[in-house]
Scaffold this active site. Sequence first.
Site, PDB file in Angstrom:
ATOM      1  N   ASP A  54       0.853  -1.205   0.000  1.00 16.91           N
ATOM      2  CA  ASP A  54       0.000   0.000   0.000  1.00 16.91           C
ATOM      3  C   ASP A  54       0.886   1.252   0.000  1.00 16.91           C
ATOM      4  O   ASP A  54       0.688   2.190  -0.782  1.00 16.91           O
ATOM      5  CB  ASP A  54      -0.874   0.083   1.273  1.00 16.91           C
ATOM      6  CG  ASP A  54      -1.837  -1.065   1.448  1.00 16.91           C
ATOM      7  OD1 ASP A  54      -3.044  -0.849   1.342  1.00 16.91           O
ATOM      8  OD2 ASP A  54      -1.379  -2.195   1.701  1.00 16.91           O
ATOM      9  N   ASP A 116      -6.612   5.117  -4.032  1.00 17.04           N
ATOM     10  CA  ASP A 116      -6.518   3.978  -3.113  1.00 17.04           C
ATOM     11  C   ASP A 116      -5.482   3.048  -3.734  1.00 17.04           C
ATOM     12  O   ASP A 116      -5.755   2.357  -4.710  1.00 17.04           O
ATOM     13  CB  ASP A 116      -7.861   3.262  -2.961  1.00 17.04           C
ATOM     14  CG  ASP A 116      -7.817   2.211  -1.852  1.00 17.04           C
ATOM     15  OD1 ASP A 116      -6.699   1.810  -1.468  1.00 17.04           O
ATOM     16  OD2 ASP A 116      -8.879   1.788  -1.379  1.00 17.04           O
ATOM     17  N   LEU A 118      -4.181   0.330  -2.885  1.00 16.27           N
ATOM     18  CA  LEU A 118      -4.427  -1.111  -2.798  1.00 16.27           C
ATOM     19  C   LEU A 118      -5.786  -1.294  -2.120  1.00 16.27           C
ATOM     20  O   LEU A 118      -5.878  -1.321  -0.906  1.00 16.27           O
ATOM     21  CB  LEU A 118      -3.295  -1.792  -2.013  1.00 16.27           C
ATOM     22  CG  LEU A 118      -3.097  -3.297  -2.190  1.00 16.27           C
ATOM     23  CD1 LEU A 118      -1.746  -3.721  -1.607  1.00 16.27           C
ATOM     24  CD2 LEU A 118      -4.208  -4.115  -1.535  1.00 16.27           C
ATOM     25  N   THR A 121      -7.194  -4.308   1.020  1.00 21.12           N
ATOM     26  CA  THR A 121      -5.945  -4.706   1.697  1.00 21.12           C
ATOM     27  C   THR A 121      -6.152  -5.937   2.576  1.00 21.12           C
ATOM     28  O   THR A 121      -5.306  -6.830   2.623  1.00 21.12           O
ATOM     29  CB  THR A 121      -5.409  -3.552   2.572  1.00 21.12           C
ATOM     30  OG1 THR A 121      -5.186  -2.411   1.745  1.00 21.12           O
ATOM     31  CG2 THR A 121      -4.102  -3.941   3.239  1.00 21.12           C
ATOM     32  N   LYS A 219     -16.295  -4.714  -6.527  1.00 14.45           N
ATOM     33  CA  LYS A 219     -17.760  -4.740  -6.639  1.00 14.45           C
ATOM     34  C   LYS A 219     -18.212  -3.945  -7.860  1.00 14.45           C
ATOM     35  O   LYS A 219     -19.055  -4.392  -8.636  1.00 14.45           O
ATOM     36  CB  LYS A 219     -18.401  -4.177  -5.370  1.00 14.45           C
ATOM     37  CG  LYS A 219     -18.217  -5.035  -4.120  1.00 14.45           C
ATOM     38  CD  LYS A 219     -18.939  -4.382  -2.951  1.00 14.45           C
ATOM     39  CE  LYS A 219     -18.550  -4.909  -1.587  1.00 14.45           C
ATOM     40  NZ  LYS A 219     -17.138  -4.779  -1.222  1.00 14.45           N
TER      41      LYS A 219
END
Length: 293
Positions: A54, A116, A118, A121, A219
């Site tokens: 990240d 974002d 990652l 996470t 999603k």
Amino acid sequence: IMAQVNLRRLVSACIDLSQRAGQIIRDVHRSGNLGIVSKGMTQGGFEDPMTEADFRAQKLIIGGLRKVYSNSIAIIGEEDCDDDGVSVDAPAEGMANDLEDSQPDVDPSKLTIFIDPLDATREYTLGNTECVLTLIGIALNGRPIAGVMHQPFAGDEGRTFYGMVGSGVKGLLADEKQTVDASNRRIVTSFSHFTPEMQAAIDRLKPTEVIRIGGAGFKALKLLKGEAEIYYYPADGCKLWDTCAPHALLLAASGNMTNGQGEEIEYHADSNLVVKGVLASMIDHADLISKIK
């Protein structure tokens, strides 16, 4: 005074940087040394982890964007890390040339980029890598205008989906186009954060199927690929960096996203970062909102 920003060139930079971030994410995963630290607990009562991936992916993306745009564009990343001292090769300019250059060049002070590095996470740390995405969303005057979603563990090199409002979405295969069949109401919702109240809220939409998976980007990708019609998460917890890129791609694909109450989500550098639930769809959005009100 900073030059006007060409959005297609900005998308190209984001594509290149998301793909380089994907390489870091795969490398860290293969090394087996994820360097997991907890940022505390989520509202759902789970550890909110951050890994070496990240951190390094965000530093790379912000460093690459700063190389081209210096400090002229506001950039909001999920991880709390400075972007100093990272030497990043300048990002490529022509990677979005298959997108129609449908938007006029814009004043950089009107743009905000939400990253974002990652998404998902927690799933990443558990080895469930399919739902991991790098998300880079671009907002103009608080509205999503373009975005890049890179899926590092799809195939060897990952897959990249990108789009701009007015120019559609690229990266989908021919059989992954959204088919609008009104009889289908497949709903994707949260895998880990799930309560009886949420089940009751979802039931009001009369789903034909409920698919519980991790990651906001993953999603939304299900909707873009025609594998679900609705993404509904009827609780607070998503942040603007989770939703900005997916929101832009859904708009570019003639879908829609609002918060869980059916209100517009505002994307400003000084916005409250928490999104009050998420409702996204490729079907009649107003009809869905009337059912959840």
